[in-house]
Each structure stands twice: as structure tokens, then as C-alpha cells.
Scaffold this active site. Structure first.
Site, mmCIF file in Angstrom:
data_model
loop_
_atom_site.group_PDB
_atom_site.id
_atom_site.type_symbol
_atom_site.label_atom_id
_atom_site.label_comp_id
_atom_site.label_asym_id
_atom_site.label_seq_id
_atom_site.Cartn_x
_atom_site.Cartn_y
_atom_site.Cartn_z
ATOM 1 N N SER A 1 7.163 -0.793 -3.645
ATOM 2 C CA SER A 1 7.967 -2.007 -3.666
ATOM 3 C C SER A 1 8.682 -2.136 -4.995
ATOM 4 O O SER A 1 8.266 -1.569 -6.013
ATOM 5 C CB SER A 1 7.095 -3.249 -3.430
ATOM 6 O OG SER A 1 6.237 -3.468 -4.528
ATOM 7 N N LYS A 2 9.774 -2.911 -4.984
ATOM 8 C CA LYS A 2 10.491 -3.200 -6.228
ATOM 9 C C LYS A 2 9.591 -3.965 -7.184
ATOM 10 O O LYS A 2 9.604 -3.738 -8.400
ATOM 11 C CB LYS A 2 11.739 -4.038 -5.917
ATOM 12 C CG LYS A 2 12.742 -3.383 -4.992
ATOM 13 C CD LYS A 2 13.845 -4.363 -4.630
ATOM 14 C CE LYS A 2 14.755 -3.823 -3.564
ATOM 15 N NZ LYS A 2 15.759 -4.811 -3.098
ATOM 16 N N ARG A 3 8.816 -4.877 -6.615
ATOM 17 C CA ARG A 3 7.957 -5.740 -7.440
ATOM 18 C C ARG A 3 6.980 -4.929 -8.265
ATOM 19 O O ARG A 3 6.640 -5.289 -9.395
ATOM 20 C CB ARG A 3 7.210 -6.708 -6.525
ATOM 21 C CG ARG A 3 6.344 -7.718 -7.241
ATOM 22 C CD ARG A 3 5.676 -8.625 -6.224
ATOM 23 N NE ARG A 3 6.665 -9.254 -5.353
ATOM 24 C CZ ARG A 3 6.349 -9.956 -4.265
ATOM 25 N NH1 ARG A 3 5.089 -10.112 -3.919
ATOM 26 N NH2 ARG A 3 7.297 -10.500 -3.527
#
Length: 285
Positions: A254-256
């Protein structure tokens, strides 16, 4: 003659693409190209806080580097806000949407006070506080400049259906929907003029998307999307919810969590063919 298949890839420009995005894009692109169909690119940039133009440019760059082409100009959602506003107006005119003046803190206090916090796919279900307001009170609060969101009156929406809702899921067949588990879901906020649920369903119908390929964590959302399709008289595509791409720690990329981006892999000298193979090989069913 059979209709030409139409698929789409619809990222949000909140960061650079990573291998999970590459897998999703490849699935949709291959499904269209192998059938002689159309592959569409849509930029879902409704969130003005998190979405940035440089990330949109990065999406185009990364897909081109991977060797994925798309048909026609990308649809950029932020350029079509009147389309989504028109849908909200239609739902509101039928008494299916109401203004909600509760803040997140208000909702948390009410849920805590009740001692009962039922959950749905998007979190704690809204307790329905503003659904019970009179039209007169709503008008007064709106006229006074009070901020509000627009919520779908789930009970009213379900009451207008002819029967249960279903959709076709690849390899699983016909699945029955349960949109009630979302409760009175938000369809628009002050800072976000239309929700993901409303925009994606509208655009799939508008663009003639026939096969929606997306990650399996969005499978529950399909129940709500089928309800919006039924309410608006939109066509129903087939769905294929694919497995999530996992990192070495077993967590979803994920980007997070700062998953390695395609740009970083490119800068490290990894050729596009190798990255495409890597995206496909690491997916978990």
C-alpha cells in the site's frame, strides 16, 4: 454479434503506483486486449486534499513504461463534478438522501453513550440522528450555514426495490447482495463533493464498463454499488475481485506503508517486462 468488452483501471492520484496497482491494471488491460475490447483509464481524484496533479502525471508515465495503452482520453473525475451533483439531486428529489449535520466527534459520543456500536464494511454504522430531523429544522440549519454531509436513507432505498439484488462474480457465479450492512452511508461531504461509491458506479455506467476488475477488499462495496445501480437504473457489469499483492512481511502492499513504487523500480534499473512478471507472480489468491 457479441458486445465488445470494456474494462477500466481507475487509480486515485494520492501517490505513485506500486506493484499492486500494476497487477490490477494488467488484469483489466489483458482482459480487454485478449477479447479485442477497450481498456479505459480513469483518474479518481475527487479528494482535493490527498490528490495531486504530479501523481496523475506519474500514473500516465508508469503505465506507459509498463507497456499498457488505453483507449481514448482518461476520464478525470474532478472535471465532472456536475455529473455527480445531478445524481445526488435525483436521489434527494426522491427522498432517498438527507442532510447530516453530525461531526465525527458527535457520532462517536452518541455511539459511546448508547453502549452499542454496530459495524459495517466502512466502520461504525451511523445511528441515524439526523434522519429523524424535520424538513423545517433541516432548512433552518442549512440556511444558517451549518456544514453537512449527504447520507443515503438506506431503509427508504431498500423499500423501493422489487426484490433482492445480485451480481455476477468471476469464478463464483451469482452472489446475493446485502447493502443494508452499510447503514446510512455518506454520499457527499463538504470537503469531498461525492463519495467513491457514487462516482465509481456512475462512471462505470456512463463509460459502458462491462467487467470491473479490482482488489478483493472492495468485494463488500459491490453490494452498495448494486443498490445505487438499481436506484438509478444503471446497467450492471460483471465483477472480478482479485487477490491482494503482499509484501515479504505478509501485509498488503500500500501507499500508506511505503510500498516500493514502479518509479523506484524503474530507477533501480528493473526492466518493464520483469516488473510486469513480478506483479503477476506475487499475487495471492
Amino acid at each position: 454479434m457479441a458486445a465488445t468488452i470494456v474494462t477500466r483501471f481507475a487509480p486515485s492520484p494520492t501517490g505513485r503506483l506500486h506493484l499492486g496497482h500494476a497487477h490490477a491494471a494488467l488484469l483489466a488491460w489483458q482482459a480487454a486486449r485478449e477479447a479485442g475490447g477497450r481498456f479505459l483509464l480513469r483518474i479518481e481524484d475527487i479528494d482535493p486534499v490527498r490528490c495531486r496533479p504530479e501523481f496523475t502525471a506519474g500514473i500516465l508515465e508508469d503505465l506507459a513504461w509498463l507497456g499498457l495503452d488505453w483507449d481514448g482520453a482518461p476520464r478525470v473525475q474532478s472535471a465532472h463534478l456536475p455529473d455527480y451533483r445531478a445524481v445526488l439531486d435525483r436521489l434527494r428529489g426522491r427522498g432517498l438522501v438527507y442532510p447530516c449535520f453530525c461531526t465525527r466527534a458527535d457520532i462517536a459520543r452518541e455511539v459511546a453513550a448508547s453502549g452499542h456500536a454496530p459495524h459495517g464494511p466502512d466502520g461504525v454504522l451511523y445511528p441515524g440522528t439526523c434522519r429523524r430531523l424535520s424538513e423545517a429544522e433541516r432548512r433552518v440549519r442549512i440556511a444558517g450555514g451549518e456544514a453537512y454531509a449527504l447520507r443515503l436513507d438506506m431503509a427508504a432505498a431498500l423499500a423501493g426495490l422489487d426484490g433482492p439484488l445480485f451480481f455476477e462474480e468471476a469464478d463464483r457465479g451469482r452472489l446475493r447482495c446485502d447493502p443494508a450492512r452499510f447503514g446510512d452511508v455518506v454520499l457527499a461531504r463538504k470537503d469531498t463533493p461525492a463519495s467513491y461509491h457514487l462516482c465509481v458506479t456512475h462512471d462505470d455506467a456512463l463509460q459502458g464498463v462491462m467487467l470491473v476488475t479490482r482488489a478483493e477488499d472492495l468485494l463488500p462495496a459491490t453490494d452498495l454499488h448494486r443498490l445505487l445501480q438499481a436506484l438509478m437504473g444503471w446497467p450492471v457489469p460483471r465483477y472480478r475481485h482479485h487477490g491482494l499483492l503482499l509484501g515479504a512481511d505478509g501485509k498488503r502492499l500500500s501507499k500508506r506503508d511505503n510500498a516500493p513504487t514502479l518509479a523506484a523500480l524503474r530507477e533501480a534499473g528493473r526492466p518493464p517486462g520483469e516488473v510486469r512478471a513480478l506483479a503477476a507472480s506475487q499475487v495471492r489468491p
